[in-house]
Motif scaffolding. Sequence first.
Motif, PDB file in Angstrom:
ATOM      1  N   MET A   1      19.580  12.098  -7.337  1.00  0.00           N
ATOM      2  CA  MET A   1      20.739  12.597  -8.056  1.00  0.00           C
ATOM      3  C   MET A   1      20.782  14.121  -7.906  1.00  0.00           C
ATOM      4  SD  MET A   1      21.796  11.961 -12.037  1.00  0.00           S
ATOM      5  CE  MET A   1      22.290  10.276 -11.849  1.00  0.00           C
ATOM      6  N   THR A   2      21.930  14.639  -7.522  1.00  0.00           N
ATOM      7  CA  THR A   2      22.058  16.081  -7.349  1.00  0.00           C
ATOM      8  C   THR A   2      22.303  16.749  -8.693  1.00  0.00           C
ATOM      9  OG1 THR A   2      24.453  16.047  -7.072  1.00  0.00           O
ATOM     10  CG2 THR A   2      23.140  15.718  -5.085  1.00  0.00           C
ATOM     11  N   THR A   3      22.207  18.070  -8.721  1.00  0.00           N
ATOM     12  CA  THR A   3      22.465  18.816  -9.951  1.00  0.00           C
ATOM     13  C   THR A   3      23.886  18.597 -10.423  1.00  0.00           C
ATOM     14  OG1 THR A   3      20.879  20.474  -9.249  1.00  0.00           O
ATOM     15  CG2 THR A   3      22.365  21.092 -11.017  1.00  0.00           C
ATOM     16  N   ALA A   4      24.849  18.589  -9.490  1.00  0.00           N
ATOM     17  CA  ALA A   4      26.253  18.365  -9.861  1.00  0.00           C
ATOM     18  C   ALA A   4      26.417  17.000 -10.520  1.00  0.00           C
ATOM     19  CB  ALA A   4      27.155  18.472  -8.641  1.00  0.00           C
ATOM     20  N   GLN A   5      25.722  15.991  -9.996  1.00  0.00           N
ATOM     21  CA  GLN A   5      25.809  14.659 -10.582  1.00  0.00           C
ATOM     22  C   GLN A   5      25.197  14.631 -11.976  1.00  0.00           C
ATOM     23  OE1 GLN A   5      23.953  12.544  -7.228  1.00  0.00           O
ATOM     24  NE2 GLN A   5      25.635  11.084  -7.434  1.00  0.00           N
ATOM     25  N   SER A   6      24.041  15.251 -12.143  1.00  0.00           N
ATOM     26  CA  SER A   6      23.355  15.187 -13.429  1.00  0.00           C
ATOM     27  C   SER A   6      24.063  16.031 -14.485  1.00  0.00           C
ATOM     28  CB  SER A   6      21.893  15.608 -13.279  1.00  0.00           C
ATOM     29  OG  SER A   6      21.818  16.943 -12.826  1.00  0.00           O
ATOM     30  N   ASP A   7      24.813  17.068 -14.063  1.00  0.00           N
ATOM     31  CA  ASP A   7      25.528  17.912 -15.015  1.00  0.00           C
ATOM     32  C   ASP A   7      26.880  17.333 -15.427  1.00  0.00           C
ATOM     33  OD1 ASP A   7      23.456  19.694 -14.919  1.00  0.00           O
ATOM     34  OD2 ASP A   7      24.450  21.090 -13.557  1.00  0.00           O
ATOM     35  N   THR A   8      27.357  16.342 -14.711  1.00  0.00           N
ATOM     36  CA  THR A   8      28.653  15.742 -14.999  1.00  0.00           C
ATOM     37  C   THR A   8      28.499  14.678 -16.078  1.00  0.00           C
ATOM     38  OG1 THR A   8      29.303  16.075 -12.699  1.00  0.00           O
ATOM     39  CG2 THR A   8      30.634  14.555 -13.988  1.00  0.00           C
ATOM     40  N   THR A   9      29.237  14.809 -17.159  1.00  0.00           N
ATOM     41  CA  THR A   9      29.196  13.788 -18.214  1.00  0.00           C
ATOM     42  C   THR A   9      30.123  12.642 -17.847  1.00  0.00           C
ATOM     43  OG1 THR A   9      31.017  14.713 -19.498  1.00  0.00           O
ATOM     44  CG2 THR A   9      28.804  15.589 -19.958  1.00  0.00           C
ATOM     45  N   SER A  10      29.914  11.513 -18.466  1.00  0.00           N
ATOM     46  CA  SER A  10      30.793  10.373 -18.198  1.00  0.00           C
ATOM     47  C   SER A  10      32.218  10.677 -18.659  1.00  0.00           C
ATOM     48  CB  SER A  10      30.249   9.101 -18.851  1.00  0.00           C
ATOM     49  OG  SER A  10      30.077   9.262 -20.230  1.00  0.00           O
ATOM     50  N   GLU A  11      32.367  11.524 -19.678  1.00  0.00           N
ATOM     51  CA  GLU A  11      33.693  11.899 -20.163  1.00  0.00           C
ATOM     52  C   GLU A  11      34.425  12.766 -19.135  1.00  0.00           C
ATOM     53  OE1 GLU A  11      30.918  12.024 -22.061  1.00  0.00           O
ATOM     54  OE2 GLU A  11      31.415  10.369 -23.420  1.00  0.00           O
ATOM     55  N   GLN A  12      33.708  13.690 -18.487  1.00  0.00           N
ATOM     56  CA  GLN A  12      34.317  14.521 -17.441  1.00  0.00           C
ATOM     57  C   GLN A  12      34.724  13.659 -16.250  1.00  0.00           C
ATOM     58  OE1 GLN A  12      30.903  17.107 -17.071  1.00  0.00           O
ATOM     59  NE2 GLN A  12      32.079  18.875 -17.790  1.00  0.00           N
ATOM     60  N   LEU A  13      33.869  12.746 -15.889  1.00  0.00           N
ATOM     61  CA  LEU A  13      34.148  11.834 -14.785  1.00  0.00           C
ATOM     62  C   LEU A  13      35.367  10.968 -15.112  1.00  0.00           C
ATOM     63  CD1 LEU A  13      33.041  10.980 -12.017  1.00  0.00           C
ATOM     64  CD2 LEU A  13      31.639   9.296 -13.215  1.00  0.00           C
ATOM     65  N   LEU A  14      35.397  10.432 -16.318  1.00  0.00           N
ATOM     66  CA  LEU A  14      36.530   9.613 -16.758  1.00  0.00           C
ATOM     67  C   LEU A  14      37.827  10.413 -16.700  1.00  0.00           C
ATOM     68  CD1 LEU A  14      37.721   7.030 -18.068  1.00  0.00           C
ATOM     69  CD2 LEU A  14      37.164   8.072 -20.282  1.00  0.00           C
ATOM     70  N   ALA A  15      37.807  11.642 -17.185  1.00  0.00           N
ATOM     71  CA  ALA A  15      39.009  12.475 -17.194  1.00  0.00           C
ATOM     72  C   ALA A  15      39.525  12.693 -15.770  1.00  0.00           C
ATOM     73  CB  ALA A  15      38.727  13.810 -17.871  1.00  0.00           C
ATOM     74  N   ARG A  16      38.619  12.955 -14.828  1.00  0.00           N
ATOM     75  CA  ARG A  16      39.046  13.183 -13.444  1.00  0.00           C
ATOM     76  C   ARG A  16      39.566  11.895 -12.819  1.00  0.00           C
ATOM     77  NH1 ARG A  16      42.014  14.358 -10.221  1.00  0.00           N
ATOM     78  NH2 ARG A  16      41.583  15.363  -8.237  1.00  0.00           N
ATOM     79  N   ILE A  17      38.943  10.776 -13.135  1.00  0.00           N
ATOM     80  CA  ILE A  17      39.409   9.484 -12.616  1.00  0.00           C
ATOM     81  C   ILE A  17      40.822   9.202 -13.118  1.00  0.00           C
ATOM     82  CG2 ILE A  17      39.068   6.980 -12.846  1.00  0.00           C
ATOM     83  CD1 ILE A  17      35.992   7.621 -12.686  1.00  0.00           C
ATOM     84  N   LEU A  18      41.058   9.410 -14.404  1.00  0.00           N
ATOM     85  CA  LEU A  18      42.387   9.161 -14.967  1.00  0.00           C
ATOM     86  C   LEU A  18      43.436  10.067 -14.323  1.00  0.00           C
ATOM     87  CD1 LEU A  18      41.442   8.690 -18.722  1.00  0.00           C
ATOM     88  CD2 LEU A  18      42.055   6.908 -17.070  1.00  0.00           C
ATOM     89  N   THR A  19      43.090  11.332 -14.112  1.00  0.00           N
ATOM     90  CA  THR A  19      44.012  12.267 -13.455  1.00  0.00           C
ATOM     91  C   THR A  19      44.303  11.822 -12.031  1.00  0.00           C
ATOM     92  OG1 THR A  19      43.184  14.085 -14.807  1.00  0.00           O
ATOM     93  CG2 THR A  19      44.364  14.687 -12.809  1.00  0.00           C
ATOM     94  N   SER A  20      43.277  11.415 -11.299  1.00  0.00           N
ATOM     95  CA  SER A  20      43.449  10.956  -9.919  1.00  0.00           C
ATOM     96  C   SER A  20      44.374   9.743  -9.865  1.00  0.00           C
ATOM     97  CB  SER A  20      42.092  10.602  -9.307  1.00  0.00           C
ATOM     98  OG  SER A  20      42.228  10.111  -7.991  1.00  0.00           O
ATOM     99  N   LEU A  21      44.176   8.804 -10.770  1.00  0.00           N
ATOM    100  CA  LEU A  21      45.007   7.600 -10.792  1.00  0.00           C
ATOM    101  C   LEU A  21      46.462   7.958 -11.085  1.00  0.00           C
ATOM    102  CD1 LEU A  21      42.619   5.160 -12.692  1.00  0.00           C
ATOM    103  CD2 LEU A  21      43.063   5.254 -10.218  1.00  0.00           C
ATOM    104  N   GLU A  22      46.667   8.883 -12.026  1.00  0.00           N
ATOM    105  CA  GLU A  22      48.029   9.314 -12.354  1.00  0.00           C
ATOM    106  C   GLU A  22      48.674  10.028 -11.172  1.00  0.00           C
ATOM    107  OE1 GLU A  22      47.527  11.591 -15.933  1.00  0.00           O
ATOM    108  OE2 GLU A  22      46.985   9.807 -17.087  1.00  0.00           O
TER     109      GLU A  22
END
Length: 117
Positions: A1-22
């Motif tokens: 796991m990279t530093t970027a992966q470990s620093d990303t919260t599931s909430e941040q990931l969810l927010a980006r996924i929702l934006t991408s889908l929109e």
Amino acid sequence: MTTAQSDTTSEQLLARILTSLEEDKAEDIVQIDLRGKSSIGDYMVVCSGRSSRQVAAISEKLVERLKAEFGRGAKVEGKETGDWVLIDTGDVIVHVFRPEVREFYQLEKMWLPAGTA
């Protein structure tokens, strides 16, 4: 796991996924909180694309964006047929369906509280 992966919260990931889908015009986007309900992930997102081509494109763009922005790879299943694509990012599970396939499986009804789906 990279530093970027470990620093990303599931909430941040969810927010980006929702934006991408929109951004890619996914329809009927439903977000399901799995915390405390399942160990498969923290969130599940279910959405639809209007055609097999759009389902595949939504999925491809999402995976590309997550890799570019978070350095996070994802397991992808079903992209070849474009009826139902599963994208597993670890913390967030994304299902992209064609509308008739989504209606057949009614996946969100298994996870949402009664009366909300």
